[in-house]
Design a protein around this motif. Structure first.
Motif, PDB file in Angstrom:
ATOM      1  N   MET A   1       0.696  -0.996   0.042  1.00 54.72           N
ATOM      2  CA  MET A   1      -0.090  -0.161  -0.006  1.00 54.72           C
ATOM      3  C   MET A   1       0.957   1.296  -0.030  1.00 54.72           C
ATOM      4  O   MET A   1       1.713   1.260   0.681  1.00 54.72           O
ATOM      5  CB  MET A   1      -0.838   0.041   1.213  1.00 54.72           C
ATOM      6  CG  MET A   1      -1.699   1.332   1.426  1.00 54.72           C
ATOM      7  SD  MET A   1      -2.731   1.073   2.706  1.00 54.72           S
ATOM      8  CE  MET A   1      -4.455   0.316   2.000  1.00 54.72           C
ATOM      9  N   LYS A   2       0.435   2.188  -0.777  1.00 52.16           N
ATOM     10  CA  LYS A   2       1.226   3.627  -0.933  1.00 52.16           C
ATOM     11  C   LYS A   2       0.824   4.384   0.200  1.00 52.16           C
ATOM     12  O   LYS A   2      -0.461   4.499   0.609  1.00 52.16           O
ATOM     13  CB  LYS A   2       1.042   4.068  -2.210  1.00 52.16           C
ATOM     14  CG  LYS A   2       1.898   3.053  -3.439  1.00 52.16           C
ATOM     15  CD  LYS A   2       1.458   3.963  -4.824  1.00 52.16           C
ATOM     16  CE  LYS A   2       2.138   2.980  -5.883  1.00 52.16           C
ATOM     17  NZ  LYS A   2       1.955   3.632  -7.092  1.00 52.16           N
ATOM     18  N   VAL A   3       1.739   5.167   0.414  1.00 45.80           N
ATOM     19  CA  VAL A   3       1.264   6.359   1.466  1.00 45.80           C
ATOM     20  C   VAL A   3       0.268   7.222   1.092  1.00 45.80           C
ATOM     21  O   VAL A   3      -0.630   7.772   1.591  1.00 45.80           O
ATOM     22  CB  VAL A   3       2.769   7.353   1.910  1.00 45.80           C
ATOM     23  CG1 VAL A   3       2.209   8.418   2.780  1.00 45.80           C
ATOM     24  CG2 VAL A   3       3.636   6.173   2.539  1.00 45.80           C
ATOM     25  N   SER A   4       0.321   7.402  -0.332  1.00 38.68           N
ATOM     26  CA  SER A   4      -0.640   8.434  -0.852  1.00 38.68           C
ATOM     27  C   SER A   4      -2.363   7.565  -0.814  1.00 38.68           C
ATOM     28  O   SER A   4      -3.225   8.380  -0.900  1.00 38.68           O
ATOM     29  CB  SER A   4      -0.354   8.606  -2.443  1.00 38.68           C
ATOM     30  OG  SER A   4      -0.392   7.529  -3.148  1.00 38.68           O
TER      31      SER A   4
ATOM     32  N   LEU B   1      -3.062   6.100   1.855  1.00 38.83           N
ATOM     33  CA  LEU B   1      -3.767   6.014   3.318  1.00 38.83           C
ATOM     34  C   LEU B   1      -4.699   7.135   3.278  1.00 38.83           C
ATOM     35  O   LEU B   1      -4.464   8.326   2.806  1.00 38.83           O
ATOM     36  CB  LEU B   1      -2.586   6.192   4.194  1.00 38.83           C
ATOM     37  CG  LEU B   1      -1.527   4.960   4.060  1.00 38.83           C
ATOM     38  CD1 LEU B   1      -0.517   5.422   5.219  1.00 38.83           C
ATOM     39  CD2 LEU B   1      -2.237   3.652   4.556  1.00 38.83           C
ATOM     40  N   MET B   2      -5.711   6.983   4.306  1.00 37.79           N
ATOM     41  CA  MET B   2      -6.707   8.103   4.773  1.00 37.79           C
ATOM     42  C   MET B   2      -5.995   8.930   5.592  1.00 37.79           C
ATOM     43  O   MET B   2      -5.390   8.380   6.666  1.00 37.79           O
ATOM     44  CB  MET B   2      -7.918   7.299   5.098  1.00 37.79           C
ATOM     45  CG  MET B   2      -8.917   6.697   4.106  1.00 37.79           C
ATOM     46  SD  MET B   2     -10.309   6.045   4.807  1.00 37.79           S
ATOM     47  CE  MET B   2     -11.066   7.214   5.776  1.00 37.79           C
ATOM     48  N   GLU B   3      -5.987  10.115   5.652  1.00 39.10           N
ATOM     49  CA  GLU B   3      -5.828  11.059   6.792  1.00 39.10           C
ATOM     50  C   GLU B   3      -6.610  10.983   8.186  1.00 39.10           C
ATOM     51  O   GLU B   3      -7.764  10.583   8.130  1.00 39.10           O
ATOM     52  CB  GLU B   3      -6.002  12.561   6.245  1.00 39.10           C
ATOM     53  CG  GLU B   3      -5.168  13.554   7.021  1.00 39.10           C
ATOM     54  CD  GLU B   3      -5.327  15.060   6.486  1.00 39.10           C
ATOM     55  OE1 GLU B   3      -5.495  15.728   7.511  1.00 39.10           O
ATOM     56  OE2 GLU B   3      -5.403  15.280   5.264  1.00 39.10           O
ATOM     57  N   PHE B   4      -5.833  10.852   9.038  1.00 37.38           N
ATOM     58  CA  PHE B   4      -6.560  10.613  10.390  1.00 37.38           C
ATOM     59  C   PHE B   4      -7.512  11.895  10.652  1.00 37.38           C
ATOM     60  O   PHE B   4      -7.116  12.948  10.639  1.00 37.38           O
ATOM     61  CB  PHE B   4      -5.318  10.518  11.570  1.00 37.38           C
ATOM     62  CG  PHE B   4      -5.967  10.424  12.776  1.00 37.38           C
ATOM     63  CD1 PHE B   4      -6.466   9.405  13.179  1.00 37.38           C
ATOM     64  CD2 PHE B   4      -6.055  11.492  13.754  1.00 37.38           C
ATOM     65  CE1 PHE B   4      -7.001   9.229  14.525  1.00 37.38           C
ATOM     66  CE2 PHE B   4      -6.538  11.497  14.952  1.00 37.38           C
ATOM     67  CZ  PHE B   4      -6.902  10.237  15.387  1.00 37.38           C
TER      68      PHE B   4
END
Length: 140
Positions: free
Chosen positions: A1-4, A6-9
């Motif tokens: 999974m790429k960092v881009s 990921l959902m923002e907290f």
């Protein structure tokens, strides 16, 4: 999974009541980082309802979203309006007051252990107390 990917907290999803709001904001203010404080105010505003807060503070909802974001640059007057609209007020205390009390509580058992070891050292040093050593300026 790429960092881009990921959902923002979003902290606002975890804030359920007034007590959560106060504790969350207190933690942010304790850290002292203005960006963190702004973001925490934004999270609480979202959790409470940005529209209602906009109405209570007299600030447009869109302006609140911008001002209370991580990238926002809210004026102090805006921050104060938001705090008052949330039914809160700021109180100033010396930063050392709470940490010193906590530190004393943590070191109390260690101090007792250290005191048990000291009498041996004091006895050895107490024999020479009040006396001068041969060859010292007071003895010569």
């Amino acid at each position: 999974m790429k960092v881009s990917e990921l959902m923002e907290f979003d902290g606002s999803k975890y804030l359920k009541d007034e007590n959560d709001y106060r504790l969350y904001l207190a933690q942010a203010f304790e850290g002292g980082d203005p960006v963190e404080i702004q973001a925490a105010l934004g999270d609480v505003a979202k959790a409470r309802g940005m529209t209602a807060l906009a109405r209570e503070s007299g600030i447009a909802r869109e302006a609140l979203y911008r001002a209370l974001s991580n990238k926002g640059n809210a004026e102090f007057a805006t921050i104060m309006k938001v705090i008052v609209a949330m039914g809160l007020h700021l109180t100033l205390v010396k930063p050392e007051a709470a940490p010193k009390a906590a530190a004393k509580a943590k070191t109390a058992p260690k101090a007792a252990v250290a005191k048990k070891a000291r009498p041996v050292a004091k006895r050895a040093g107490s024999a020479s107390r009040g006396r001068t050593r041969p060859g010292s300026a007071a003895h010569a």
